[in-house]
Design a protein around this motif. Structure first.
Motif, PDB file in Angstrom:
ATOM      1  N   MET A  15      -8.465  42.455  12.104  1.00 56.91           N
ATOM      2  CA  MET A  15      -8.243  42.751  10.681  1.00 56.91           C
ATOM      3  C   MET A  15      -9.504  43.349  10.045  1.00 56.91           C
ATOM      4  O   MET A  15      -9.453  44.363   9.357  1.00 56.91           O
ATOM      5  CB  MET A  15      -7.839  41.455   9.965  1.00 56.91           C
ATOM      6  N   ARG A  34      -5.146  44.159   2.566  1.00 67.08           N
ATOM      7  CA  ARG A  34      -4.621  43.429   3.735  1.00 67.08           C
ATOM      8  C   ARG A  34      -3.232  43.922   4.092  1.00 67.08           C
ATOM      9  O   ARG A  34      -2.902  44.082   5.274  1.00 67.08           O
ATOM     10  CB  ARG A  34      -4.555  41.920   3.442  1.00 67.08           C
ATOM     11  N   ASP A  35      -2.424  44.162   3.055  1.00 66.52           N
ATOM     12  CA  ASP A  35      -1.066  44.643   3.314  1.00 66.52           C
ATOM     13  C   ASP A  35      -1.093  45.984   4.032  1.00 66.52           C
ATOM     14  O   ASP A  35      -0.330  46.220   4.971  1.00 66.52           O
ATOM     15  CB  ASP A  35      -0.295  44.759   1.993  1.00 66.52           C
ATOM     16  N   ASN A  65      -2.098  45.373   7.612  1.00 65.99           N
ATOM     17  CA  ASN A  65      -0.993  44.783   8.369  1.00 65.99           C
ATOM     18  C   ASN A  65       0.095  45.800   8.680  1.00 65.99           C
ATOM     19  O   ASN A  65       0.658  45.814   9.782  1.00 65.99           O
ATOM     20  CB  ASN A  65      -0.404  43.598   7.603  1.00 65.99           C
ATOM     21  N   ASP A  91       1.271  46.848  12.397  1.00 68.13           N
ATOM     22  CA  ASP A  91       2.662  46.818  12.845  1.00 68.13           C
ATOM     23  C   ASP A  91       3.028  48.122  13.522  1.00 68.13           C
ATOM     24  O   ASP A  91       3.674  48.143  14.567  1.00 68.13           O
ATOM     25  CB  ASP A  91       3.599  46.577  11.653  1.00 68.13           C
ATOM     26  N   GLY A 116       1.229  43.833  15.387  1.00 68.00           N
ATOM     27  CA  GLY A 116       1.613  42.920  14.305  1.00 68.00           C
ATOM     28  C   GLY A 116       1.300  41.474  14.665  1.00 68.00           C
ATOM     29  O   GLY A 116       1.556  41.029  15.794  1.00 68.00           O
ATOM     30  N   GLY A 132      -3.922  40.245  13.871  1.00 68.76           N
ATOM     31  CA  GLY A 132      -5.059  40.596  13.026  1.00 68.76           C
ATOM     32  C   GLY A 132      -6.209  39.613  13.060  1.00 68.76           C
ATOM     33  O   GLY A 132      -7.360  39.992  12.872  1.00 68.76           O
TER      34      GLY A 132
END
Lengths: 230, 498
Positions: free
Chosen positions: A89, A107-108, A111, A115, A120, A123
């Motif tokens: 991450m 963060r979104d 992520n 994915d 996915g 992280g």
């Protein structure tokens, strides 16, 4: 269009001359014997090597004097693409922020890109807890998340097995194209170029030739590459 | 170009801190004509004792290193680790340990006296040399052991199959290459010896130049004389330091000595004897401090606690300052610059700083900051040597990646370099802290009575023949020094992802 206008890139005592134009939005392979200067060409475009003369232009803007971080370029290196002490991450997040604590929207975004490259849920892992292929995916995710129009690939998958290498190459090119990136990739395997590249730049010691259409280059290579391609 | 500015500022600070005091000393020093015959005696004794200390250390190190190179036994790697300990052991503690073994009322005299052996006396020239051998034999062993382990094991196999004389074919050429460097390094270290000469030497026959500087300060109150002597010490250090730099190869703080080369020659018993003798010589004084110190801990005078706080302040301050200067200087040029400091001894710097601050403040008011600064300069060369490989490999591996991600300046250090450097930084900080904690040098010039550091208070206890308390203080000091080293080193290792 990326235009190397009579550019001379230096790396130590070595010099490479490049006078060529690379089409935007296309995949261009850089082929040549080892030591001929493929990495020097990429390093020159990325701004890592001093440029002794000439200009580099991207979409008519002169980027010759820009430092690497200000060029429209993201890069996948041959090795050491991930910081081993940072989580996946954090590694990927460096594309959007140099703070290691990301905001929720950041963060979104990370992520979402994880994915897309098939990582996915991984992280929170450190790179050492990933397989070689997964590490490549993480590096690819970061390059995609960096908002740069040109993606340079300096044989980032050369340590992977042949099957995995082809798979990663396909995935990279597919995602890069979908994001509208211009891809310039070093390879020493003509089959890689045949699979994914629209054009090929041949690099002989000291000189990088103008790109040729891939099929034509491989069918009827210039004199300097006949021995190399066999 | 803010990124360039930081290393340049750090380099200027270090250069200024060395050049300033040196200039002050040169300016105030009366030149060589001002030296008395006693000063010349000090000069010749300094060279003489350094020469013999280095010769004896290196010669004794050869059989010990050979035994360690070719024998594998229980505790071998522990013994090699212990050989690194004298480097961070406070000098004054080791001296007390040597007194307990070799001193007038020491262990050897108690055992050998009844057998009719004449009484050993550790005070004087031979005591100085004995202490120097104690400190430098382990260093010599480690340097020479590196040379031994660098000989490819296949060559021993070939030599064995041919029945060739291993010593002349393989070992002598290696020794001829390593020994001059080891000799030079130890010679330089012994030239700058102060605490050993202060405690075991003295008198017309066993005074080093460093001790003479101290005496000019303390007994003659003659700053010009101290400055002249400092000039002498400076020339001595620069000349010998330059020679050592040319001669020395190998890494003083080398790692990877755990390998044993399989051999088909040599006497197992003889090797065993050498190893036991070396271990006894190095460990007995330490054991003596431990045994004698435990009851002494109850006997500590109250003055010990403020002194302990002062020493901790100096040690922790030195660690922070050293790291702040070392990180931007961790380049080849920076390492070369810091070597300036190593050939300029602590007392020379101290004399210079004394001359500089004296017109403005009472020197005793700045005793602690000055001691801290001098320790920073003394530690820097070692710290840089430890950090530079790590900085360079982090730069090689991740410099471009960091740059392409737009990381620069402090952000680059925070995200990339500092996490990569945790281990070497912990080790280097530990060394700095331990060395500063145990330092008995420049503080002797500056401190007011009753405001000493822990090593100084311990020395004063010894001088007052309060041996019980001195042993207790020694134990406290060694515990704090090794404790600091351990804490920093451990902190660097914990959770470090490499």
């Amino acid at each position: 269009m990326l235009w190397c206008d009579q550019a001379m890139f230096g790396q130590g005592t070595y010099e490479l001359s490049a006078d060529l134009k690379i089409e935007a939005g296309k995949v261009t392979a850089v082929i040549g014997p080892s030591g001929s200067g493929k990495s020097t060409l990429l390093g020159g475009i990325a701004g890592f090597h001093p440029q002794h003369s000439g200009r580099v232009l991207w979409k008519d803007a002169d980027i010759t004097l820009l430092p690497p971080q200000n060029r429209p370029v993201s890069m996948l290196f041959q090795d050491n693409n991930l910081f081993p002490h940072l989580t996946v991450m954090q590694n990927v997040g460096l594309a959007v922020s140099s703070r290691l604590r990301l905001t929720v929207p950041q963060r979104d975004r990370v992520n979402a890109i994880l994915d897309r490259v098939g990582l996915g849920g991984l992280g929170d892992r450190l790179p050492a807890a990933l397989s070689g292929g997964q590490q490549s995916r993480a590096a690819l995710a970061r390059a995609l998340l960096q908002d740069r129009e040109i993606m340079l690939m300096d044989e980032p998958f050369s340590a992977l097995g042949p099957g995995l290498k082809a798979e990663m190459l396909d995935l990279s090119v597919e995602l890069a194209k979908a994001a509208g990136r211009t891809v310039i990739m070093v390879t020493h395997d003509p089959a890689d170029a045949a699979r994914v590249a629209d054009a090929v730049i041949g690099v002989a010691p000291g000189i990088a030739f103008a790109p040729a259409v891939t099929s034509q280059f491989l069918r009827d290579p210039p004199e300097a590459f006949k021995d190399y391609l066999g | 170009m803010a990124q360039r500015a930081v290393p340049i500022i750090a380099a200027l600070i270090v250069a200024g801190l060395v050049i300033g005091p040196v200039t002050a000393v040169l300016w105030r020093g009366g030149g060589f004509s001002a030296l008395s015959s006693a000063d010349l005696d000090a000069l010749s004794f300094t060279i003489w004792q350094a020469f013999w200390s280095a010769i004896i250390s290196v010669v004794l190190a050869v059989p010990v290193a050979r035994a360690l190179a070719r024998r594998s036994f229980f505790g071998r790697s522990a013994l090699i680790s212990v050989m690194g300990a004298p480097f961070i052991l406070p000098v004054i503690v080791a001296i007390l340990g040597l007194l307990a073994v070799f001193g007038g009322r020491g262990f050897l005299n108690i055992v050998l006296g009844p057998l009719g052996v004449p009484k050993l006396d550790i005070y004087g020239a031979h005591g100085v040399i004995l202490a120097h051998v104690f400190f430098n034999l382990p260093l010599a062993v480690r340097l020479i052991l590196q040379g031994w382990l660098a000989i490819p094991s296949e060559r021993f196999r070939v030599a064995a199959s041919l029945g060739a004389p291993v010593f002349w074919v393989l070992e002598w050429p290696m020794l001829r290459r390593i020994m001059p460097g080891a000799f030079a390094v130890i010679f330089v270290i012994c030239l700058g010896s102060f605490a050993v000469a202060l405690t075991l030497g003295g008198g017309p026959k066993a005074t080093t130049v460093e001790l003479a500087i101290y005496q000019a300060f303390k007994f003659d109150f003659d700053l010009s004389k101290a400055a002249s002597l400092a000039v002498v010490q400076l020339c001595l250090g620069l000349a010998a330091g330059g020679a050592a730099l040319l001669l020395s190869r190998g890494d003083m703080i080398g790692v990877g000595l755990d390998r044993v080369v399989q051999r088909w020659d040599g006497s197992c018993i003889l090797d065993g004897v050498w190893i036991m003798l070396a271990a006894a010589f190095l460990l007995a004084p330490l054991m003596a401090v431990l045994v004698a110190g435990l009851p002494g801990v109850l006997d500590l005078p109250p003055s010990i606690w403020p002194a302990t706080l002062r020493s901790l302040f100096i040690a922790l301050g030195a660690v922070i300052l050293t790291m702040a200067l070392a990180l931007p200087l961790a380049t080849k040029a920076g390492e070369a610059a810091s070597l300036l400091g190593i050939s300029v001894s602590g007392l020379v710097l101290g004399t210079g700083l004394f001359l500089i601050v004296q017109p403005f403040v009472r020197p005793s008011d700045v005793a602690l900051p000055v001691t801290m600064l001098v320790n920073v300069l003394m530690a820097l060369p070692f710290v840089l040597r430890i950090l530079r490989p790590g900085v360079e490999s982090a730069r090689d591996d991740f410099g471009k990646l960091g740059q392409s991600l737009g990381l620069s300046g402090w952000t680059l250090w925070r995200i990339v370099y500092l996490p990569r450097l945790r281990r070497p930084m912990g080790f280097a900080a530990g060394l700095t802290g331990a060395l500063a904690m145990g330092d008995l040098g420049v503080i002797t010039l500056f401190s007011r009575p009753g405001e000493g550091t822990l090593p100084l208070v311990m020395y004063q206890l010894m001088g007052a023949y309060q041996m019980q308390a001195a042993y207790g203080a020694a134990l406290l000091l060694v515990a704090l020094s090794l404790g600091l080293f351990w804490a920093f080193d451990k902190g660097g290792r914990a959770n470090a992802v490499v």
